[in-house]
Design a protein around this motif. Structure first.
Motif, PDB file in Angstrom:
ATOM      1  N   MET A   1     -33.469 -82.095  -8.049  1.00 55.91           N
ATOM      2  CA  MET A   1     -32.916 -80.958  -8.750  1.00 55.91           C
ATOM      3  C   MET A   1     -31.488 -80.722  -8.260  1.00 55.91           C
ATOM      4  O   MET A   1     -31.204 -80.741  -7.079  1.00 55.91           O
ATOM      5  CB  MET A   1     -33.768 -79.720  -8.494  1.00 55.91           C
ATOM      6  N   THR A   2     -30.620 -80.476  -9.207  1.00 54.75           N
ATOM      7  CA  THR A   2     -29.221 -80.222  -8.886  1.00 54.75           C
ATOM      8  C   THR A   2     -29.044 -78.746  -8.557  1.00 54.75           C
ATOM      9  O   THR A   2     -29.439 -77.882  -9.334  1.00 54.75           O
ATOM     10  CB  THR A   2     -28.327 -80.590 -10.087  1.00 54.75           C
ATOM     11  N   ALA A   3     -28.470 -78.455  -7.386  1.00 57.33           N
ATOM     12  CA  ALA A   3     -28.203 -77.066  -7.014  1.00 57.33           C
ATOM     13  C   ALA A   3     -26.938 -76.616  -7.737  1.00 57.33           C
ATOM     14  O   ALA A   3     -25.896 -77.263  -7.651  1.00 57.33           O
ATOM     15  CB  ALA A   3     -28.028 -76.950  -5.508  1.00 57.33           C
ATOM     16  N   LEU A   4     -27.035 -75.525  -8.456  1.00 52.92           N
ATOM     17  CA  LEU A   4     -25.900 -74.992  -9.197  1.00 52.92           C
ATOM     18  C   LEU A   4     -25.360 -73.763  -8.495  1.00 52.92           C
ATOM     19  O   LEU A   4     -26.126 -72.876  -8.136  1.00 52.92           O
ATOM     20  CB  LEU A   4     -26.316 -74.617 -10.622  1.00 52.92           C
ATOM     21  N   ASP A   5     -24.050 -73.705  -8.343  1.00 54.45           N
ATOM     22  CA  ASP A   5     -23.455 -72.501  -7.784  1.00 54.45           C
ATOM     23  C   ASP A   5     -23.267 -71.474  -8.901  1.00 54.45           C
ATOM     24  O   ASP A   5     -23.571 -71.736 -10.072  1.00 54.45           O
ATOM     25  CB  ASP A   5     -22.150 -72.812  -7.033  1.00 54.45           C
ATOM     26  N   LEU A   6     -22.773 -70.310  -8.550  1.00 56.23           N
ATOM     27  CA  LEU A   6     -22.619 -69.223  -9.513  1.00 56.23           C
ATOM     28  C   LEU A   6     -21.719 -69.632 -10.682  1.00 56.23           C
ATOM     29  O   LEU A   6     -22.023 -69.331 -11.841  1.00 56.23           O
ATOM     30  CB  LEU A   6     -22.052 -67.977  -8.810  1.00 56.23           C
ATOM     31  N   ILE A   7     -20.644 -70.325 -10.404  1.00 51.14           N
ATOM     32  CA  ILE A   7     -19.718 -70.720 -11.469  1.00 51.14           C
ATOM     33  C   ILE A   7     -20.393 -71.702 -12.429  1.00 51.14           C
ATOM     34  O   ILE A   7     -20.292 -71.552 -13.653  1.00 51.14           O
ATOM     35  CB  ILE A   7     -18.422 -71.306 -10.863  1.00 51.14           C
ATOM     36  N   PRO A  36     -10.261 -76.941 -14.237  1.00 52.14           N
ATOM     37  CA  PRO A  36     -11.463 -76.967 -13.387  1.00 52.14           C
ATOM     38  C   PRO A  36     -12.748 -76.681 -14.172  1.00 52.14           C
ATOM     39  O   PRO A  36     -13.795 -77.272 -13.881  1.00 52.14           O
ATOM     40  CB  PRO A  36     -11.210 -75.873 -12.354  1.00 52.14           C
ATOM     41  N   ALA A  37     -12.660 -75.813 -15.180  1.00 52.00           N
ATOM     42  CA  ALA A  37     -13.848 -75.536 -15.999  1.00 52.00           C
ATOM     43  C   ALA A  37     -14.269 -76.797 -16.754  1.00 52.00           C
ATOM     44  O   ALA A  37     -15.452 -77.140 -16.799  1.00 52.00           O
ATOM     45  CB  ALA A  37     -13.570 -74.401 -16.974  1.00 52.00           C
ATOM     46  N   TRP A  38     -13.302 -77.495 -17.334  1.00 52.64           N
ATOM     47  CA  TRP A  38     -13.595 -78.725 -18.060  1.00 52.64           C
ATOM     48  C   TRP A  38     -14.205 -79.767 -17.137  1.00 52.64           C
ATOM     49  O   TRP A  38     -15.168 -80.449 -17.499  1.00 52.64           O
ATOM     50  CB  TRP A  38     -12.326 -79.263 -18.723  1.00 52.64           C
ATOM     51  N   LYS A  39     -13.672 -79.893 -15.930  1.00 52.61           N
ATOM     52  CA  LYS A  39     -14.211 -80.863 -14.972  1.00 52.61           C
ATOM     53  C   LYS A  39     -15.646 -80.519 -14.601  1.00 52.61           C
ATOM     54  O   LYS A  39     -16.494 -81.411 -14.451  1.00 52.61           O
ATOM     55  CB  LYS A  39     -13.323 -80.936 -13.735  1.00 52.61           C
ATOM     56  N   ARG A  40     -15.934 -79.238 -14.458  1.00 52.78           N
ATOM     57  CA  ARG A  40     -17.309 -78.822 -14.133  1.00 52.78           C
ATOM     58  C   ARG A  40     -18.249 -79.131 -15.295  1.00 52.78           C
ATOM     59  O   ARG A  40     -19.388 -79.570 -15.081  1.00 52.78           O
ATOM     60  CB  ARG A  40     -17.364 -77.345 -13.764  1.00 52.78           C
ATOM     61  N   ILE A  41     -17.794 -78.894 -16.518  1.00 50.23           N
ATOM     62  CA  ILE A  41     -18.626 -79.213 -17.691  1.00 50.23           C
ATOM     63  C   ILE A  41     -18.922 -80.701 -17.717  1.00 50.23           C
ATOM     64  O   ILE A  41     -20.066 -81.120 -17.946  1.00 50.23           O
ATOM     65  CB  ILE A  41     -17.943 -78.748 -18.994  1.00 50.23           C
ATOM     66  N   GLN A  42     -17.909 -81.518 -17.467  1.00 51.78           N
ATOM     67  CA  GLN A  42     -18.100 -82.972 -17.435  1.00 51.78           C
ATOM     68  C   GLN A  42     -19.138 -83.354 -16.370  1.00 51.78           C
ATOM     69  O   GLN A  42     -20.016 -84.184 -16.621  1.00 51.78           O
ATOM     70  CB  GLN A  42     -16.767 -83.659 -17.140  1.00 51.78           C
ATOM     71  N   LYS A  43     -19.045 -82.735 -15.189  1.00 50.34           N
ATOM     72  CA  LYS A  43     -19.999 -83.028 -14.117  1.00 50.34           C
ATOM     73  C   LYS A  43     -21.409 -82.570 -14.505  1.00 50.34           C
ATOM     74  O   LYS A  43     -22.386 -83.269 -14.243  1.00 50.34           O
ATOM     75  CB  LYS A  43     -19.560 -82.353 -12.815  1.00 50.34           C
ATOM     76  N   THR A  46     -22.666 -85.223 -16.793  1.00 53.36           N
ATOM     77  CA  THR A  46     -22.919 -86.474 -16.070  1.00 53.36           C
ATOM     78  C   THR A  46     -24.198 -86.397 -15.238  1.00 53.36           C
ATOM     79  O   THR A  46     -24.954 -87.358 -15.170  1.00 53.36           O
ATOM     80  CB  THR A  46     -21.718 -86.819 -15.156  1.00 53.36           C
ATOM     81  N   THR A  47     -24.437 -85.245 -14.617  1.00 54.67           N
ATOM     82  CA  THR A  47     -25.626 -85.089 -13.777  1.00 54.67           C
ATOM     83  C   THR A  47     -26.883 -84.745 -14.576  1.00 54.67           C
ATOM     84  O   THR A  47     -27.966 -84.637 -14.006  1.00 54.67           O
ATOM     85  CB  THR A  47     -25.402 -84.009 -12.699  1.00 54.67           C
ATOM     86  N   GLY A  48     -26.727 -84.560 -15.890  1.00 59.21           N
ATOM     87  CA  GLY A  48     -27.895 -84.302 -16.735  1.00 59.21           C
ATOM     88  C   GLY A  48     -28.322 -82.852 -16.804  1.00 59.21           C
ATOM     89  O   GLY A  48     -29.366 -82.553 -17.390  1.00 59.21           O
ATOM     90  N   VAL A  49     -27.555 -81.937 -16.217  1.00 56.62           N
ATOM     91  CA  VAL A  49     -27.886 -80.511 -16.355  1.00 56.62           C
ATOM     92  C   VAL A  49     -27.712 -80.119 -17.822  1.00 56.62           C
ATOM     93  O   VAL A  49     -28.577 -79.479 -18.411  1.00 56.62           O
ATOM     94  CB  VAL A  49     -27.004 -79.637 -15.433  1.00 56.62           C
ATOM     95  N   ILE A  50     -26.595 -80.514 -18.406  1.00 53.94           N
ATOM     96  CA  ILE A  50     -26.372 -80.336 -19.843  1.00 53.94           C
ATOM     97  C   ILE A  50     -26.735 -81.665 -20.496  1.00 53.94           C
ATOM     98  O   ILE A  50     -26.117 -82.688 -20.221  1.00 53.94           O
ATOM     99  CB  ILE A  50     -24.904 -79.961 -20.148  1.00 53.94           C
TER     100      ILE A  50
END
Length: 157
Positions: A1-7, A36-43, A46-50
């Motif tokens: 499971m991927t740990a997600l921070d607040l952001i 930075p928001a775009w980079k987080r969306i990409q991650k 990539t990690t399968g959260v989205i």
């Protein structure tokens, strides 16, 4: 499971609400600038959260006025039967969801069809394709609540 921070949780919540909104709005609501928001969306992708970004449609306006929840009891639990059942389910586009269950039924399907005659045709295609011990159909009269957005905690912990 991927740990997600607040952001990350804020970004995911925003995308689940409306994936078409501009990146600038998502970034603002998450407290970031656009890059930075775009980079987080990409991650997150990539990690399968989205997993996907899709449009949701009104089934009735597309001609799918009848929703049926179908309980399936398998005649056996062999790998061969499961593979045949999965192939049958995947070949019928009106089967919107398929879940393997614990309890009285082995599988639960959510089916969208135009009417009872279409459901009868689907029933025949499914039972002709694979042996089934028991089929129990539940016809939805009214959708009272529907969401695809998970209740992601967007508060600082």
């Amino acid at each position: 499971m991927t740990a997600l921070d607040l952001i990350d949780r804020k970004i995911v919540a925003e995308l689940m609400e409306d994936a078409t909104q501009p990146i600038a709005r998502i970034a603002d609501r998450a407290g970031l600038s656009q890059t930075p928001a775009w980079k987080r969306i990409q991650k997150l992708e990539t990690t399968g959260v989205i997993t996907r970004r899709v449009a949701l449609a009104d089934p009735a306006k597309l001609g799918f006025g009848l929703t049926v929840f179908v309980g399936i009891e398998a005649p056996d639990h062999s790998a061969e039967w499961r593979e045949a059942f999965l192939a049958a389910v995947e070949s019928i586009p009106e089967i919107m969801e398929s879940w393997r269950m614990a309890g009285e039924m082995d599988y639960l399907l959510r089916v969208a069809v135009p009417d009872m005659a279409a459901y009868d045709g689907l029933y025949k295609r499914l039972t002709d394709a694979v042996a089934i011990k028991n089929v129990t159909s539940h016809f939805a009269m009214e959708r009272m609540k529907f969401t695809t957005a998970y209740p992601v905690d967007v508060k600082n912990r």
